[in-house]
Design a protein around this motif. Structure first.
Motif, PDB file in Angstrom:
ATOM      1  N   UNK A 332       8.667  -6.577   2.248  1.00 58.43           N
ATOM      2  CA  UNK A 332       9.830  -5.715   2.448  1.00 58.43           C
ATOM      3  C   UNK A 332       9.645  -4.431   1.661  1.00 58.43           C
ATOM      4  N   UNK A 333      10.083  -3.331   2.267  1.00 61.41           N
ATOM      5  CA  UNK A 333       9.829  -2.034   1.644  1.00 61.41           C
ATOM      6  C   UNK A 333      10.736  -1.760   0.453  1.00 61.41           C
ATOM      7  N   UNK A 334      11.729  -2.595   0.240  1.00 64.39           N
ATOM      8  CA  UNK A 334      12.598  -2.414  -0.922  1.00 64.39           C
ATOM      9  C   UNK A 334      13.630  -1.327  -0.718  1.00 64.39           C
ATOM     10  N   UNK A 335      14.260  -0.909  -1.816  1.00 59.64           N
ATOM     11  CA  UNK A 335      15.388   0.031  -1.730  1.00 59.64           C
ATOM     12  C   UNK A 335      14.996   1.379  -1.139  1.00 59.64           C
ATOM     13  N   UNK A 336      13.779   1.830  -1.449  1.00 55.56           N
ATOM     14  CA  UNK A 336      13.371   3.150  -0.943  1.00 55.56           C
ATOM     15  C   UNK A 336      12.969   3.105   0.533  1.00 55.56           C
ATOM     16  N   UNK A 337      12.892   1.905   1.100  1.00 51.65           N
ATOM     17  CA  UNK A 337      12.467   1.697   2.499  1.00 51.65           C
ATOM     18  C   UNK A 337      11.092   2.307   2.771  1.00 51.65           C
ATOM     19  N   UNK A 338      10.261   2.385   1.731  1.00 47.22           N
ATOM     20  CA  UNK A 338       8.899   2.888   1.907  1.00 47.22           C
ATOM     21  C   UNK A 338       7.935   1.856   1.353  1.00 47.22           C
ATOM     22  N   UNK A 339       6.911   1.547   2.142  1.00 48.51           N
ATOM     23  CA  UNK A 339       5.926   0.566   1.697  1.00 48.51           C
ATOM     24  C   UNK A 339       4.932   1.237   0.771  1.00 48.51           C
ATOM     25  N   UNK A 340       4.575   0.538  -0.292  1.00 47.80           N
ATOM     26  CA  UNK A 340       3.579   1.088  -1.208  1.00 47.80           C
ATOM     27  C   UNK A 340       2.193   1.051  -0.598  1.00 47.80           C
ATOM     28  N   UNK A 341       1.308   1.827  -1.186  1.00 40.65           N
ATOM     29  CA  UNK A 341      -0.077   1.885  -0.701  1.00 40.65           C
ATOM     30  C   UNK A 341      -0.764   0.539  -0.858  1.00 40.65           C
ATOM     31  N   UNK A 342      -1.750   0.315  -0.015  1.00 37.43           N
ATOM     32  CA  UNK A 342      -2.541  -0.908  -0.169  1.00 37.43           C
ATOM     33  C   UNK A 342      -4.001  -0.562   0.031  1.00 37.43           C
ATOM     34  N   UNK A 343      -4.859  -1.416  -0.464  1.00 43.08           N
ATOM     35  CA  UNK A 343      -6.284  -1.185  -0.329  1.00 43.08           C
ATOM     36  C   UNK A 343      -6.926  -2.520   0.025  1.00 43.08           C
ATOM     37  N   UNK A 344      -7.665  -2.545   1.126  1.00 39.08           N
ATOM     38  CA  UNK A 344      -8.212  -3.836   1.574  1.00 39.08           C
ATOM     39  C   UNK A 344      -9.185  -4.422   0.565  1.00 39.08           C
ATOM     40  N   UNK A 345      -9.766  -3.531  -0.282  1.00 35.16           N
ATOM     41  CA  UNK A 345     -10.717  -4.057  -1.281  1.00 35.16           C
ATOM     42  C   UNK A 345     -10.000  -4.825  -2.385  1.00 35.16           C
ATOM     43  N   UNK A 346      -8.711  -4.556  -2.512  1.00 33.97           N
ATOM     44  CA  UNK A 346      -7.956  -5.188  -3.597  1.00 33.97           C
ATOM     45  C   UNK A 346      -7.229  -6.455  -3.159  1.00 33.97           C
ATOM     46  N   UNK A 347      -7.437  -6.850  -1.904  1.00 36.95           N
ATOM     47  CA  UNK A 347      -6.767  -8.055  -1.415  1.00 36.95           C
ATOM     48  C   UNK A 347      -7.244  -9.250  -2.221  1.00 36.95           C
ATOM     49  N   UNK A 348      -6.307  -9.973  -2.781  1.00 35.10           N
ATOM     50  CA  UNK A 348      -6.664 -11.132  -3.592  1.00 35.10           C
ATOM     51  C   UNK A 348      -7.133 -10.767  -4.979  1.00 35.10           C
ATOM     52  N   UNK A 349      -7.239  -9.478  -5.281  1.00 34.35           N
ATOM     53  CA  UNK A 349      -7.669  -9.080  -6.619  1.00 34.35           C
ATOM     54  C   UNK A 349      -6.443  -8.758  -7.465  1.00 34.35           C
ATOM     55  N   UNK A 350      -5.693  -7.700  -7.084  1.00 37.23           N
ATOM     56  CA  UNK A 350      -4.472  -7.442  -7.844  1.00 37.23           C
ATOM     57  C   UNK A 350      -3.318  -8.309  -7.346  1.00 37.23           C
ATOM     58  N   UNK A 351      -3.235  -8.486  -6.056  1.00 38.46           N
ATOM     59  CA  UNK A 351      -2.270  -9.444  -5.500  1.00 38.46           C
ATOM     60  C   UNK A 351      -2.733  -9.838  -4.109  1.00 38.46           C
ATOM     61  N   UNK A 352      -2.033 -10.775  -3.497  1.00 37.12           N
ATOM     62  CA  UNK A 352      -2.517 -11.367  -2.246  1.00 37.12           C
ATOM     63  C   UNK A 352      -2.668 -10.330  -1.141  1.00 37.12           C
ATOM     64  N   UNK A 353      -1.847  -9.274  -1.168  1.00 34.91           N
ATOM     65  CA  UNK A 353      -1.881  -8.310  -0.074  1.00 34.91           C
ATOM     66  C   UNK A 353      -2.629  -7.029  -0.432  1.00 34.91           C
ATOM     67  N   UNK A 354      -3.164  -6.970  -1.634  1.00 37.32           N
ATOM     68  CA  UNK A 354      -3.892  -5.776  -2.044  1.00 37.32           C
ATOM     69  C   UNK A 354      -2.999  -4.562  -2.187  1.00 37.32           C
ATOM     70  N   UNK A 355      -1.734  -4.785  -2.581  1.00 31.28           N
ATOM     71  CA  UNK A 355      -0.803  -3.670  -2.718  1.00 31.28           C
ATOM     72  C   UNK A 355      -0.970  -3.046  -4.098  1.00 31.28           C
ATOM     73  N   UNK A 356      -1.054  -1.724  -4.107  1.00 31.64           N
ATOM     74  CA  UNK A 356      -1.281  -0.987  -5.354  1.00 31.64           C
ATOM     75  C   UNK A 356      -0.011  -0.989  -6.198  1.00 31.64           C
ATOM     76  N   UNK A 357      -0.026  -1.732  -7.294  1.00 27.98           N
ATOM     77  CA  UNK A 357       1.194  -1.874  -8.098  1.00 27.98           C
ATOM     78  C   UNK A 357       1.512  -0.611  -8.886  1.00 27.98           C
ATOM     79  N   UNK A 358       0.561   0.330  -8.984  1.00 27.34           N
ATOM     80  CA  UNK A 358       0.836   1.575  -9.704  1.00 27.34           C
ATOM     81  C   UNK A 358       1.606   2.570  -8.851  1.00 27.34           C
ATOM     82  N   UNK A 359       1.565   2.349  -7.544  1.00 26.28           N
ATOM     83  CA  UNK A 359       2.286   3.230  -6.639  1.00 26.28           C
ATOM     84  C   UNK A 359       3.789   3.002  -6.816  1.00 26.28           C
TER      85      UNK A 359
END
Lengths: 494, 622
Positions: A332-359
């Motif tokens: 879910x995009x959350x309150x801002x209704x915008x999805x954060x960036x993701x990187x396929x190389x980070x899938x399973x590394x930072x989180x299951x979906x590779x979503x950039x938590x710094x964004x």
């Protein structure tokens, strides 16, 4: 996943700190394990039987825990390393590669094992009490009597087939002998021309009645016998019905005439066929009439198509649907209704979906294992795949879109019936909407599904507020204890 | 007439020079360059592949009907893939993939088109053989090699290709995604490339022969509709198969050389240690369906051509609207090249593009409707000889109607959203392209068997074969529509994960039983086909009193087809029951009394719709 991990870690930590008894910790861990097991394992495994992967009963006694953790995280690495046990398991399962779960922590895997242990040790109960989860196979819950009747039914089926085969052989023999007798006598004993013509008529008549019956009877089993669960569904069903009526009329008339002619104009040596090679007028008529009918269908179809795929309400709630072998996640995009960036190389590394938590946009994102929607609230599903092409198919909503690795796709719609309303309509209290995978994606393709729940707007708000955000400013420990209060917390943060 | 003496008598004819070579067993039956022998080779290979493909379908039908049951005999057939009598889910996918590949390419393309184009083109246009008999032989041997490679993939580690017959990447490109995408997939691609070579060698030959080697008087407007269908089919193949070749080569690069034509955002771990970015999986689908859609007509048009010929002959009537029939073949062929996108409505393509593909697709219904109506007008007031060939042709028309109408749902982009990849699609194409084309093929086999083997097939077995096949085919495929409308996806190993599909348990069992009956019915055909080669009644020269040139050739096969000169053609092939004529058929090589030059038109007959009473004339048997 990350959030689940931290929740779990904190739970373990908290329980250790406050020195609960070991059994309590075990129970806790098995409970967490059950959730993780249902989210990650059931598309390929069951406890008591082989599904796509082997049965997991007593796996904790068969293999060492350390080995299991390695295997679950990356079975291929273990096979490559030459581990004899791993190679044996790989070979035994016809070299089917198990999905890697590198995003699961050691503790999470341990809790899954704890759950499997608990289930393995209670086999008698499992066999008697039908399990509540919908994903378990029917055979797991089938009791012995129904099994017996099933085998009985099948052997009767086989018997019928054998009898049919024998019958055909006898008929062939008899007919052949009759034919030979006819040849000797110099006249036909069987008038095949007449018999086949009558059979053509009978087939045509029975066929038409049978197909009409089937459209009526089995039509009731289809989704078109139900109110569609989305707003565009009504227009879709309308288009479907128009097509059904037009093609239905053509079907019955042409099939009827075809088999009628086959009967009516059967061979007779008393007459000659009509030499009638051409007629431009008739030819023109039956070119133009189909063209007109099709124009109607095309125009109407184009309208339906543009309505379904055209511009959507920009305020639609954005939800990412993420597919991988062999399960789905929703983000879910959350309150801002915008999805954060993701990187396929980070899938399973930072989180299951590779979503950039710094964004910044990602920090209020919410990742779940079920898709929850609010009735009457437009949503825009954005699809992303990890490995191969999947297809998100929601038949009750008249929604389908391929989920392609490296190619963003989307589908916007508005749910119009809550799960509760649909259950009432179908008279089935256990009914749940689902996303089915509808593009061949591997061995467990047929089990790759995600539960979809449509709430009322209020229920949905409540549900969403309970879901943990991807990144929360509060510490993991505090979050674990204050999980229920997250909703108020985020409100305050805003 | 003894053809052997005729043959030696005709030795002074130039065209017979090649008939003099001493024929060994190898040159006559194995590396034969005679189009009639090559046709038989195609047919028998096709039948063997068909038996394999159908047996596979029976195995997975058992799984679909009884997902919880164990069939211990499976283990003895498929070994490790059927441990404890349970079909392995990966092998289920392998079976559906190879079933589809075999049926589409090996049976209905090579087996159907290869057989009848080879047999009929030289015989019906009046040619001694194909333009290039050597290329024709190569065409068969490439096909044979291709079949061997495909079947050998059943025995490799990881099993045969398992990504569905369309082998979409990334599933087909990543061996880690499914075991069949290892060696099995490589062999699949090799087999298809060999197949394409075979198809192109055949196609060029067919086109050249039809365009250049017609006998005197055989104008394009006097060609039997079979030849028109084969010609257009060959053109379709020639234009579309190379695109599949390209698609296949790029897939080989992606699989073996680390390129990313079809792959994007795939991590190194999944893709053999090399990260893949920049390609598009949908590109493959465009290339594949650029062949894939014309392929449907490559399969269907020869069947329709055969049906035109069989229906006209056995109705003892000219085919209604000969020119309209040619026009609709041309229209269908043209349209088939601009509608491939209707297989991809839900890939996320631009909705406007979807609209264009939808428009083109639904227009195809117009020429298809014209063909159907013309068939029915041909039957109307005919004098139908219900031979097995004729009944199979009528069956084809029935399937063409049923399957064609469901195409109107699937061609509609909007409706496709909820029907795509469900059992509705399975039902649709098994009726319109599976059953219809198989019925066309059967019709052709029963009709031209006397031409191929010089003997008649047993009619009683033929009737039973027809009725059992017709009924079981409808029982198998008609109910599937409703599963599709309820949202049951295709290519599912079992529907057990969804309680909502439990209502179809009975239907699935019914379908499987019908499929087994249908499969068993084919045993009647096999017995009839192979038995009649040795035990069938000797065929007369023209058993169906047909007009086309192949029946003017002697029953026994000779090199060069006709012992003397090639017959000239004086008329179109459909002068059946012509008023004023003594017999109810006038073969193409028979001139009218005042017709000296074959290029002159024979006497026209006045006809009009008001004169619809059937003339009561005793038909004289020839």
């Amino acid at each position: 996943m990350k959030i689940v991990t931290s929740v779990l870690k904190s739970l373990v930590l908290v329980t250790a700190l406050f020195s609960f008894s070991l059994t309590a910790a075990f129970a806790q861990s098995a409970e967490e394990g059950e959730k993780l097991y249902n989210a990650n394992c059931t598309s390929c495994h069951a406890i008591n039987e082989k599904v796509v992967g082997p049965a997991l009963k007593n796996v904790h006694t068969k293999r060492k825990e350390a080995w299991l953790i390695k295997w679950i995280k990356n079975s291929q690495a273990l096979v490559k390393s030459g581990d004899a046990e791993a190679v044996a398991v790989y070979k035994e399962n016809n070299e089917s590669v198990m999905t890697s779960f590198e995003n699961l922590s050691d503790n999470e895997i341990k809790s899954i094992i704890a759950y499997i242990k608990k289930e393995s040790e209670a086999p008698a109960q499992a066999a008697v009490v039908p399990t509540g989860t919908s994903s378990t196979d029917a055979s797991a819950t089938a009791n012995p009597t129904s099994e017996v009747s099933d085998t009985l039914k099948t052997s009767i089926n086989w018997l019928i087939i054998i009898i049919l085969v024998l019958l055909v052989m006898v008929i062939v023999l008899v007919l052949d002998i009759l034919g030979k007798v006819g040849e000797i006598q110099g006249k036909k004993v069987i008038n095949w021309n007449g018999i086949n013509a009558k059979l053509m008529l009978a087939f045509g008549a029975i066929g038409i009645v049978a197909s009409a019956w089937e459209i009526w009877e089995h039509g009731k089993l289809t989704v078109f016998n139900q109110t569609p669960a989305s707003t565009h569904g009504a227009e879709y069903d309308n288009m479907f019905m128009i097509t059904l009526i037009i093609t239905g009329i053509v079907f019955f008339i042409t099939q009827g005439l075809l088999f009628w002619y086959a009967y009516k104009y059967k061979h007779s040596s008393k007459r000659r066929a009509l030499f009638y090679p051409d007629n431009h007028k008739i030819e023109l008529i039956w070119t133009v009439i189909p063209a007109i009918v099709l124009t109607i269908l095309v125009v109407r179809g184009l309208k339906t198509w543009t309505d379904m795929t055209g511009e959507k309400d920009p305020s639609s709630r954005v939800i990412e649907v993420y597919g991988f072998q062999f399960a789905w996640n929703a983000r879910y995009a959350g309150e801002d209704n915008l999805l954060g960036k993701h990187d396929f190389r980070q899938i399973g590394v930072i989180n299951a979906l590779g979503v950039d938590t710094n964004d910044v946009k990602a920090q209020d994102d919410i990742i779940t294992n079920e898709l929850h929607l609010a009735v009457g609230e437009p949503v825009m599903l954005k699809f992303r795949a990890k490995d191969v092409i999947h297809s998100a198919y929601l038949p009750h909503f008249r929604v389908q879109m391929n989920v392609v690795p490296g190619l963003p796709t989307q589908f916007g719609f508005t749910p119009s019936l809550t799960t509760a309303e649909m259950r009432q309509q179908l008279n089935d209290p256990k009914f749940d909407y689902a996303i089915l995978c509808n593009k061949i994606c591997g061995s467990a393709h047929y089990r790759m599904k995600m539960k979809v729940v449509v709430h009322t707007k209020e229920e949905f708000k409540k549900w969403l507020a309970q879901q943990p955000r991807l990144v929360n400013k509060s510490t993991p420990a505090a979050q674990a204890t204050a999980q229920v209060e997250t909703s108020t917390e985020t409100k305050a943060a805003n | 007439m003894s053809t052997h003496t005729a043959h030696t008598d005709g030795a002074h004819h130039d065209a017979h020079d090649h008939g003099h070579h001493h024929e060994t067993f190898i040159s006559k039956y194995v590396f034969s360059m005679d189009h009639k022998m090559i046709a038989k080779q195609f047919l028998i290979t096709g039948i063997i592949m068909g038996v394999i493909g159908m047996s596979m379908s029976l195995i997975f039908r058992l799984q679909l009907a009884y997902p919880d049951m164990k069939f211990p005999f499976l283990e003895s057939i498929i070994g490790q893939w059927g441990k404890d009598g349970k079909l392995d889910p990966n092998f289920y996918l392998a079976l559906i993939t190879i079933h589809g590949t075999i049926m589409v390419f090996y049976v209905l393309t090579a087996g159907l088109s290869g057989t009848f184009s080879n047999l009929l083109i030289p015989l019906q246009v009046g040619a001694r053989d194909m333009a290039s008999p050597f290329m024709n032989m190569l065409s068969y041997w490439f096909f044979f090699l291709s079949s061997v490679v495909l079947l050998s993939s059943l025995f490799v580690d990881g099993g045969p290709a398992s990504a569905g017959w369309t082998v979409y990447p990334p599933l087909s490109a990543l061996p880690k995604a499914i075991p069949g995408s290892g060696t099995g997939m490589t062999l699949w691609l090799v087999a298809i490339i060999l197949f394409i070579a075979s198809s192109l060698l055949g196609g060029i030959n067919y086109i050249t022969t039809v365009l250049n080697m017609r006998t005197k008087g055989m104008k394009m407007t006097r060609l039997p509709l079979t030849i028109w269908a084969f010609l257009i089919t060959a053109v379709l193949g020639l234009l579309s198969f190379p695109v599949l070749l390209g698609a296949g080569l790029l897939l080989i690069f992606d699989r073996s050389f680390g390129t990313s034509f079809y792959l994007n955002e795939i991590v190194a771990e999944l893709a053999g240690g090399i990260e893949r970015v920049g390609g598009s999986p949908v590109l493959y689908q465009h290339l594949f369906w650029f062949l894939g859609h014309p392929e449907v007509y490559i399969i269907l048009l020869p069947a329709l051509g055969i049906t035109s010929e069989v229906i006209a002959t056995n109705s003892r009537k000219p085919i209604f609207g000969y020119r309209a029939m040619i026009g609709s073949i041309l229209a269908i062929a043209f349209l088939s090249f601009i509608v491939w996108g209707h297989h991809m409505f839900v890939t996320g393509m631009n909705p406007f593009l979807g609209s264009v593909f939808m428009l083109g697709t639904l227009i195809i219904a117009v020429p298809s409707a014209v063909k159907t109506f013309n068939y029915m007008a041909t039957l109307w007031k005919g004098n139908l000889q219900l031979t097995p060939a004729m009944m199979f042709a009528i069956g084809l028309v029935s399937f063409f109607i049923s399957g064609g109408l469901t195409g109107i749902y699937l061609g509609n982009a909007a409706l496709d959203i909820n029907l795509h990849d469900t059992y509705f699609v399975v039902a649709h194409f098994h009726l319109v392209m599976g059953s219809a084309a198989i019925f066309g093929m059967m019709s052709g086999i029963y009709h031209w068997y006397p031409k191929m083997f010089g003997r008649m097939m047993n009619n009683t077995l033929g009737y039973l074969h027809f009725w059992l096949t017709l009924i079981s085919a409808y029982c198998v495929f008609f109910p599937m529509h409703f599963m599709g409308l309820a949202g049951v996806p295709r290519r599912y190993y079992a529907n057990t994960a969804y309680d909502q599909f439990d209502v179809f348990i009975d239907m699935n069992q019914f379908v499987t039983i019908a499929a087994i009956v249908g499969g068993a019915a084919q045993i009647l055909f096999l017995v009839n086909f192979f038995g009649s080669i040795y035990r069938g009644k000797r065929a007369p020269q023209n058993p169906w009193h047909s007009n086309t040139l192949e029946w003017t050739a002697p029953v026994e096969h000779i090199h060069g087809n006709w012992p003397g000169d090639i017959p000239y053609v004086y008329r179109w092939p459909y002068d059946y029951s012509k008023p004023g004529a003594e017999l109810d058929y006038i073969p193409q090589n028979v001139p009218d009394s005042d017709q000296n030059d074959p290029l002159d038109e024979p006497k026209a007959v006045h006809f009009d719709l008001k004169n619809t009473t059937l003339p009561l004339v005793e038909t004289k048997e020839a």
